[in-house]
Design an enzyme around this catalytic site. Structure first.
Site, PDB file in Angstrom:
ATOM      1  N   GLU A 208     -31.545  78.649  77.173  1.00 38.22           N
ATOM      2  CA  GLU A 208     -31.728  77.663  78.252  1.00 38.22           C
ATOM      3  C   GLU A 208     -32.773  76.594  77.904  1.00 38.22           C
ATOM      4  OE1 GLU A 208     -30.106  81.302  80.368  1.00 38.22           O
ATOM      5  OE2 GLU A 208     -31.339  80.852  78.621  1.00 38.22           O
TER       6      GLU A 208
ATOM      7  N   GLU B  49     -27.804  87.385  81.014  1.00 29.83           N
ATOM      8  CA  GLU B  49     -28.420  87.849  82.261  1.00 29.83           C
ATOM      9  C   GLU B  49     -27.474  88.791  83.021  1.00 29.83           C
ATOM     10  OE1 GLU B  49     -31.494  84.482  83.699  1.00 29.83           O
ATOM     11  OE2 GLU B  49     -29.461  83.741  83.298  1.00 29.83           O
TER      12      GLU B  49
ATOM     13  N   GLY C 201     -26.796  82.760  81.100  1.00 29.37           N
ATOM     14  CA  GLY C 201     -26.370  83.554  82.257  1.00 29.37           C
ATOM     15  C   GLY C 201     -25.508  84.727  81.854  1.00 29.37           C
TER      16      GLY C 201
ATOM     17  N   ALA D 241     -24.082  79.924  82.085  1.00 27.20           N
ATOM     18  CA  ALA D 241     -23.639  79.239  83.297  1.00 27.20           C
ATOM     19  C   ALA D 241     -22.757  78.075  82.861  1.00 27.20           C
ATOM     20  CB  ALA D 241     -24.856  78.725  84.055  1.00 27.20           C
TER      21      ALA D 241
HETATM   22  N1  T1G Z   1     -20.739  75.460  80.035  1.00 22.74           N
HETATM   23  C1  T1G Z   1     -19.691  74.595  79.977  1.00 22.74           C
HETATM   24  N2  T1G Z   1     -18.998  74.278  78.824  1.00 22.74           N
HETATM   25  C2  T1G Z   1     -19.409  74.891  77.710  1.00 22.74           C
HETATM   26  C3  T1G Z   1     -20.496  75.809  77.688  1.00 22.74           C
HETATM   27  C4  T1G Z   1     -21.168  76.089  78.919  1.00 22.74           C
HETATM   28  N3  T1G Z   1     -22.184  76.952  78.999  1.00 22.74           N
HETATM   29  N4  T1G Z   1     -20.652  76.234  76.418  1.00 22.74           N
HETATM   30  C5  T1G Z   1     -19.695  75.614  75.681  1.00 22.74           C
HETATM   31  N5  T1G Z   1     -18.949  74.813  76.438  1.00 22.74           N
HETATM   32  C6  T1G Z   1     -17.801  73.996  75.998  1.00 22.74           C
HETATM   33  C7  T1G Z   1     -18.200  72.908  74.994  1.00 22.74           C
HETATM   34  O1  T1G Z   1     -18.618  71.737  75.644  1.00 22.74           O
HETATM   35  C8  T1G Z   1     -16.896  72.685  74.232  1.00 22.74           C
HETATM   36  O2  T1G Z   1     -16.076  71.862  75.019  1.00 22.74           O
HETATM   37  C9  T1G Z   1     -16.297  74.090  74.191  1.00 22.74           C
HETATM   38  O3  T1G Z   1     -16.930  74.822  75.256  1.00 22.74           O
HETATM   39  C10 T1G Z   1     -16.561  74.800  72.911  1.00 22.74           C
HETATM   40  O4  T1G Z   1     -17.940  74.747  72.637  1.00 22.74           O
HETATM   41  C11 T1G Z   1     -28.576  80.666  84.825  1.00 22.74           C
HETATM   42  C12 T1G Z   1     -28.750  78.213  83.664  1.00 22.74           C
HETATM   43  C13 T1G Z   1     -21.073  79.166  72.986  1.00 22.74           C
HETATM   44  C14 T1G Z   1     -22.257  78.996  70.837  1.00 22.74           C
HETATM   45  O5  T1G Z   1     -26.685  77.087  76.376  1.00 22.74           O
HETATM   46  O6  T1G Z   1     -24.173  77.151  72.503  1.00 22.74           O
HETATM   47  O7  T1G Z   1     -26.830  79.979  81.464  1.00 22.74           O
HETATM   48  O8  T1G Z   1     -15.981  69.889  73.511  1.00 22.74           O
HETATM   49  O9  T1G Z   1     -17.765  73.254  70.607  1.00 22.74           O
HETATM   50  O10 T1G Z   1     -19.378  75.628  68.242  1.00 22.74           O
HETATM   51  O11 T1G Z   1     -29.899  81.211  83.081  1.00 22.74           O
HETATM   52  O12 T1G Z   1     -20.894  76.218  72.864  1.00 22.74           O
HETATM   53  O13 T1G Z   1     -14.157  71.565  73.489  1.00 22.74           O
HETATM   54  O14 T1G Z   1     -14.480  70.090  75.501  1.00 22.74           O
HETATM   55  O15 T1G Z   1     -19.935  74.361  71.242  1.00 22.74           O
HETATM   56  O16 T1G Z   1     -17.957  77.669  68.875  1.00 22.74           O
HETATM   57  C15 T1G Z   1     -26.806  78.676  78.548  1.00 22.74           C
HETATM   58  C16 T1G Z   1     -24.046  76.742  75.257  1.00 22.74           C
HETATM   59  C17 T1G Z   1     -26.322  77.813  79.663  1.00 22.74           C
HETATM   60  C18 T1G Z   1     -24.718  78.046  75.451  1.00 22.74           C
HETATM   61  C19 T1G Z   1     -19.919  78.105  71.073  1.00 22.74           C
HETATM   62  N6  T1G Z   1     -25.801  78.742  77.523  1.00 22.74           N
HETATM   63  N7  T1G Z   1     -22.907  76.826  74.354  1.00 22.74           N
HETATM   64  O17 T1G Z   1     -20.113  77.181  70.050  1.00 22.74           O
HETATM   65  O18 T1G Z   1     -18.017  75.729  70.366  1.00 22.74           O
HETATM   66  S1  T1G Z   1     -27.562  77.637  80.903  1.00 22.74           S
HETATM   67  C20 T1G Z   1     -25.829  77.913  76.483  1.00 22.74           C
HETATM   68  C21 T1G Z   1     -23.093  76.992  73.018  1.00 22.74           C
HETATM   69  C22 T1G Z   1     -27.595  79.138  81.719  1.00 22.74           C
HETATM   70  C23 T1G Z   1     -28.694  80.641  83.357  1.00 22.74           C
HETATM   71  C24 T1G Z   1     -28.683  79.297  82.733  1.00 22.74           C
HETATM   72  C25 T1G Z   1     -21.865  76.937  72.172  1.00 22.74           C
HETATM   73  C26 T1G Z   1     -21.296  78.333  71.804  1.00 22.74           C
HETATM   74  P1  T1G Z   1     -15.134  70.793  74.330  1.00 22.74           P
HETATM   75  P2  T1G Z   1     -18.489  74.438  71.160  1.00 22.74           P
HETATM   76  P3  T1G Z   1     -18.841  76.561  69.275  1.00 22.74           P
END
Ligand code: T1G
Ligand code: NAD
Length: 696
Positions: A125, A105, A102, A63
């Site tokens: 999450e 999912e 998500g 998400a």
């Molecule tokens: N939402 C918004 N921005 C995100 C994002 C996300 N989910 N994931 C990454 N970014 C932005 C991050 O801030 C950075 O921005 C850029 O992308 C590159 O990320 C309903 C509720 C995917 C493994 O927890 O673990 O889904 O600093 O530097 O090292 O059940 O990002 O460049 O401006 O980290 O290559 C669940 C979170 C959400 C994954 C890539 N998902 N992301 O790593 O790059 S909750 C997560 C990561 C959800 C549902 C629920 C990592 C990555 P900027 P980065 P990276």
């Protein structure tokens, strides 16, 4: 007009939905709406099968976390999930990069999943204080079983595609070009007249073992202490074994919203972005060139030097350890080999990996052998004269372009730089012990450190798996400077009436990994004793260090001598209160004329945490740290501050700065100690009704 982030086209009977929402195809409102429109179009077109994939470096990584905290907008993700699952023809999700949260999912709602073999799949999450809120807790156990599903959701760690295939999460591993391989797989399903296969309708086997979920809950209690989401995940997976997917998903949504609106999720989301912000230096353009670093030398193979060398060897960068004498070098190399052997035994690395790391490691006692390295990190004794002598030798021995870094904990990096003819290439690199484990690296920017040297070091830190935080030069930089006030309050609380167990108990219940008194025993009381002597402080001449000085002179150095503030059980190493120390504290308090009283846990927490906040504000005001969230990252990754509290500065904002100021002034009145005078920055922001976060 915004470029559409979801594209739909038909490719010979197959409807292809392609998401392009850089950088990680997060499920923003635009993506969710685009998906619903594309699904409707595909329905109207009556295509034989549907393929969902993403452009860019990864499938949907979750998400859009930036949308949390904002008013939710339809379509909500669960609606998109239901629309995919109930689609009348087979839906295939083609995964690459990191299919997370998500994103996974969405893939679980699809009827078939194929993935490039280097894809990583996970539901992280819980690391954001959340739980999978779009059916993950109900659909994942139907595919991989209850145990594997719980392990994935409680750890939040991803699994590789080959393992996912073993678990039944991925149906087909792909090689080569994603789109063409995925289309070919989809066509094979079509040719085989494969039916839609709604995951939510699949049977789910309840675990045989009676009390399975209670046992699981008990097994994770210690490592998930203070977190609310893990317990909810177990509750929801248990529910999944009893009710249809719709009912389970409705309960999941309730629990998800509870988590999303919780202070600890707000804190953990803050930490997610704070970790990524540390590398953005306000006055250094992001395109500042970085220098190549293909070889490194570490001076001093002691406690820190050895761990630092392992960081580079593990990252594939050849590293040379330099010592004064062969026996010191052999001792240092021996400790490294022992540490690697332990990590092989614990399964952290394979023997083959360790052989590779050791191949990157060499040692010498001759500075001439490091003439061509790109970076040197000095980790010799914490003594200015010794450090200056070493930097003088390095300046003479190393090639002109070589960057010289010091791992000093407290000393003036400007003064060390002045001992060379290359001050712009001198920088501080403050690792934390054990250096091969702790993720934090304070990158100390001296007055003349060149922008490309700083940028190079910030990126090098990421390459060796560290979280770099750029800090200015002052005594103890950010972490140790704030620790001084924190440690002082811990000692004063003991003299004023709290026992070691009360101080540590209050902080550990509040969430700290370990209380300050126990940390002293772990690190060894002799380190502080030596540092006070080096600063010319007479033993027992300062109220708040009299107890520690006395314990050292009683050879109670802490865990390493079996006794310090506590006594340690020789078998279990468990700490036990020691009446001898309690009466010693009472004597010392009497000697210093300190009146003793009952002290509540709340006061203990306030004095310890607010001492960090007040000093943190001074550090910000002086420009030693670029933003409050950097200070939070220092304390989370260097000092065991609980991530679900967000860090000292985030915590201050969660209290409200007017409350913080009132508490500080209250402590000033209670103790008569001017250290509680609120920092002008706090007064200014509180006065304007603003948060520290406004400075991020
Ligand atoms: N939402 C918004 N921005 C995100 C994002 C996300 N989910 N994931 C990454 N970014 C932005 C991050 O801030 C950075 O921005 C850029 O992308 C590159 O990320 C309903 C509720 C995917 C493994 O927890 O673990 O889904 O600093 O530097 O090292 O059940 O990002 O460049 O401006 O980290 O290559 C669940 C979170 C959400 C994954 C890539 N998902 N992301 O790593 O790059 S909750 C997560 C990561 C959800 C549902 C629920 C990592 C990555 P900027 P980065 P990276
Ligand atoms: P240590 O005493 O364990 O190791 C220092 C090593 O440096 C010794 O092996 C010594 O032989 C070697 N040495 C001394 N002079 C030398 C020279 N001229 N050339 C080559 N080698 C030389 O000390 P340590 O705990 O590893 O600390 C090293 C530095 O790291 C200090 O500045 C300390 O403040 C800093 N530091 C320590 C910690 C910690 O927790 N120990 C944490 C962060 C930073």
């Amino acid at each position: 007009m915004d470029k559409p982030v979801v594209n739909y086209q038909v490719d010979e009977q197959v409807g292809v939905i392609r998401i392009d929402n850089p950088p990680v195809n997060a499920l923003s409102h635009a993506v969710r709406s685009g998906l619903m429109e594309a699904l409707q179009q595909a329905r109207d077109d009556g295509c034989g099968a549907l393929l969902i994939l993403c452009g860019g470096r990864t499938f949907i990584a979750g998400a859009d976390i930036t949308e949390f905290g904002k008013p939710p907008r339809e379509p909500h993700l669960p609606d998109v999930i239901t629309a995919i699952e109930n689609f009348p023809v087979p839906v295939v999700a083609a995964l690459h990069g990191t299919a997370l949260g998500g994103g996974l999912e969405v893939a679980l709602a699809a009827h078939y999943r194929c993935a490039l073999s280097d894809t990583r799949l996970g539901l992280p999450e819980v690391k954001l204080g959340l739980l999978p809120g779009a059916g993950g807790t109900q659909r994942l156990p139907r595919l991989v079983g209850v145990q594997a599903a719980l392990d994935m959701m409680i750890s939040g760690d991803p699994v590789g595609a080959p393992r996912a295939a073993e678990l039944g999460l991925v149906d087909e591993l792909l090689e080569g070009d994603l789109e063409s391989a995925a289309l070919a797989y989809t066509r094979r399903l079509l040719a085989a007249k494969a039916p839609p296969r709604p995951t939510g309708r699949l049977p789910i086997a309840a675990p045989d073992a009676p009390g399975f979920f209670d046992d699981y809950r008990a097994a994770i209690a210690r490592k998930t202490r203070g977190l609310i989401a893990p317990g909810f995940i177990i509750e929801l997976v248990a529910l999944a074994t009893q009710v249809p997917v719709e009912e389970g998903q409705a309960r999941e949504r309730e629990r998800f919203l509870e988590c999303r609106n919780s202070p600890q999720s707000a804190a953990l989301r803050h930490v997610f972005f704070a970790e990524r912000a540390t590398g953005k230096l306000p006055d250094i353009p992001p395109d500042t060139p970085v220098r190549p670093v293909n070889s490194v030398a570490v001076i001093g193979a002691g406690t820190m030097g050895g761990g630092i060398a392992m960081c580079f060897a593990n990252a594939g960068i050849p590293v040379t350890l330099v010592e004064t004498a062969r026996e010191n070098l052999d001792r240092g190399l021996g400790i490294i080999e022992k540490n690697y052997a332990t990590s092989v035994k614990r399964g952290r690395f394979t023997q083959a990996q360790v052989d590779g790391f050791l191949a990157n490691l060499s040692g010498t006692v001759d500075y001439a052998d490091i003439a061509d390295v790109d970076v040197v990190i000095e980790a010799v004794f914490e003594n200015m004269a010794v450090k200056k002598e070493v930097f003088g030798k390095l300046d003479a021995a190393c090639k002109p372009a070589c960057i010289l870094a010091t791992n000093t904990s407290y000393l003036d990096v400007n003064e060390i730089a002045a001992a060379t003819g290359r001050a712009p290439q001198v920088i501080g690199a403050h690792f934390f012990s054990p250096a091969n484990v702790m993720k934090l690296l304070e990158v100390v920017r001296a007055d003349r450190t060149a922008p490309d040297v700083l940028q190079t070091f910030m990126q090098l830190a990421r390459k060796i798996g560290k979280i770099p935080v750029a800090v200015g030069v002052c005594h103890g930089f950010v972490g140790n400077r704030m620790l001084k006030g924190y440690a002082r309050q811990a000692q004063l609380l003991l003299l004023e009436g709290a026992s070691p167990a009360q101080v540590d108990g209050a902080m550990e219940s509040w969430g700290m990994a370990m209380g300050p008194i126990a940390v002293g025993d772990l690190a060894g009381l002799d380190i502080g004793y030596r540092s006070r002597r080096d600063q010319g402080i007479e033993p027992r001449s300062v109220k708040e260090s009299t107890l520690a000085d006395t314990l050292v002179e009683m050879e109670r150095l802490g865990q390493k001598t079996g006794a310090g503030y506590y006594r340690y059980d020789p078998q279990t190493r468990r700490r036990e209160a020691d009446p001898e120390v309690e009466s010693l504290i009472a004597d010392i308090a009497a000697r210093w004329g300190v009146e003793r009283r009952e002290i509540a846990a709340e006061e203990i927490v306030d004095r310890l945490v607010l001492s960090l906040v007040n000093e943190g504000a001074a550090i910000l005001r002086e420009g030693i740290a670029a933003r409050p969230s950097d200070i939070d990252i220092v304390y989370l990754n260097g000092y065991g501050f609980p991530a679900w509290r967000g860090g000292p500065m985030f915590y201050a904002d969660s209290l409200g700065l007017d409350t913080v100021v009132a508490k500080l002034e209250g402590l000033q009145r209670l103790t008569g100690d001017d250290c509680w005078e609120p920092d002008p920055l706090l007064l200014e922001l509180a006065g304007r009704g603003e948060k520290l976060a406004s400075l991020n």
